[in-house]
Scaffold this active site. Structure first.
Site, PDB file in Angstrom:
ATOM      1  N   ASP A  83       0.835  -1.197   0.000  1.00  0.00           N
ATOM      2  CA  ASP A  83       0.000   0.000   0.000  1.00  0.00           C
ATOM      3  C   ASP A  83       0.874   1.252   0.000  1.00  0.00           C
ATOM      4  O   ASP A  83       1.779   1.387   0.827  1.00  0.00           O
ATOM      5  CB  ASP A  83      -0.889   0.000   1.243  1.00  0.00           C
ATOM      6  N   GLU A 180     -14.325  -0.030  -2.138  1.00  0.00           N
ATOM      7  CA  GLU A 180     -14.599  -0.028  -0.693  1.00  0.00           C
ATOM      8  C   GLU A 180     -15.863   0.761  -0.374  1.00  0.00           C
ATOM      9  O   GLU A 180     -16.007   1.911  -0.803  1.00  0.00           O
ATOM     10  CB  GLU A 180     -13.421   0.547   0.085  1.00  0.00           C
TER      11      GLU A 180
END
Length: 263
Positions: A83, A180
């Site tokens: 990430d 998400e």
């Protein structure tokens, strides 16, 4: 056999559900790998579940690289996704490349960054230089202060923009996209529109794959877990069994249910 971006695209085309979980250290990475997880995300969620912050914003590229290196040592088959933390790619395409290199040298096979249309040129720049990129749209936790909290994204008029974001990152060369906290109907439409895999977290069962934060799905995070998560330790005799149950349920379509999704 090692999972690659080609593997994930083949799984999408064949309707084989893709399993992701987060991990931040060697021991859990090895356990997840042994359980058959397709990809391990070294998420900036480490800022919350490892460091105790309220958001992932304080995580640095050095910390992300360190945890990526720890995870990579425990993996034989799973794809490692590193990430890109807040502030590590927003200044310029060159800054993004420099920090993506740090994660790849630490052992990441793919890097993940947040943002849709705004990041298209950065994604294209990275892909042209040999970096595999996973995009992340919908609820983008690094922008939580701008969004006004951890809220569902893509309702009403915003749905069209999210669909355009998804198409844009695919055209830029992204190999996958995380969705998400997106309404399940919109996530389904995006999944059907794209040729790259969609990885849902609170985006419904029609996504090509699912990802959860490890500490949430084991029920060990001391703060409330989000609606879209599930405690897989319930009824399991070990962490290994809980992870195996997660893999089984995602592959078999038992997780997520409507209770873990948004309308």
């Amino acid at each position: 056999m090692a999972v690659t971006v080609t593997t994930l695209k083949k799984m999408k085309s064949e309707g084989d559900k893709i399993t992701w979980l987060t991990a931040y250290d060697y021991s859990f990475a090895a356990l997840l790998d042994s359980a058959g997880i397709d990809a391990i995300l070294v998420g900036d969620s480490l800022g919350m579940v490892i460091q105790g912050h309220d958001t992932p914003v304080p995580v640095t590229i050095e910390q992300s690289a360190y945890h990526t290196e720890c995870v990579a040592r425990g993996v034989e088959n799973a794809m490692v996704v590193g990430d890109m933390p807040f502030g590590s790619y927003q200044v310029s395409k060159e800054q993004a490349y420099e920090n993506a290199v740090k994660l790849m040298q630490a052992g990441a096979h793919v890097i993940k960054l947040e943002g849709g249309e705004l990041q298209v040129e950065t994604i294209r720049f990275l892909v042209e230089r040999g970096v595999a990129v996973c995009a992340h749209i919908g609820l983008t936790p690094q922008s939580v202060h701008q969004l006004g909290g951890f809220k569902v994204q893509g309702r009403g008029a915003a749905a069209k923009r999210l669909l355009e974001d998804a198409i844009g990152v695919e055209r830029a060369g992204a190999c996958a996209v995380v969705l998400e906290a997106v309404p399940q109907k919109l996530a389904s439409d995006i999944t059907n529109k794209l040729t790259i895999p969609t990885i849902g977290i609170g985006a419904g069962a029609d996504c090509d794959g699912q990802v959860l934060v490890l500490q949430d799905m084991l029920g060990i995070y001391p703060k409330p877990s989000p609606k879209f998560s599930k405690n897989f330790m319930v009824g399991a005799e070990s962490v290994a069994e809980a992870v195996a149950n997660y893999v089984r349920d995602v592959k078999g379509g038992q997780f997520p249910t409507a209770d873990h999704a948004f309308d």
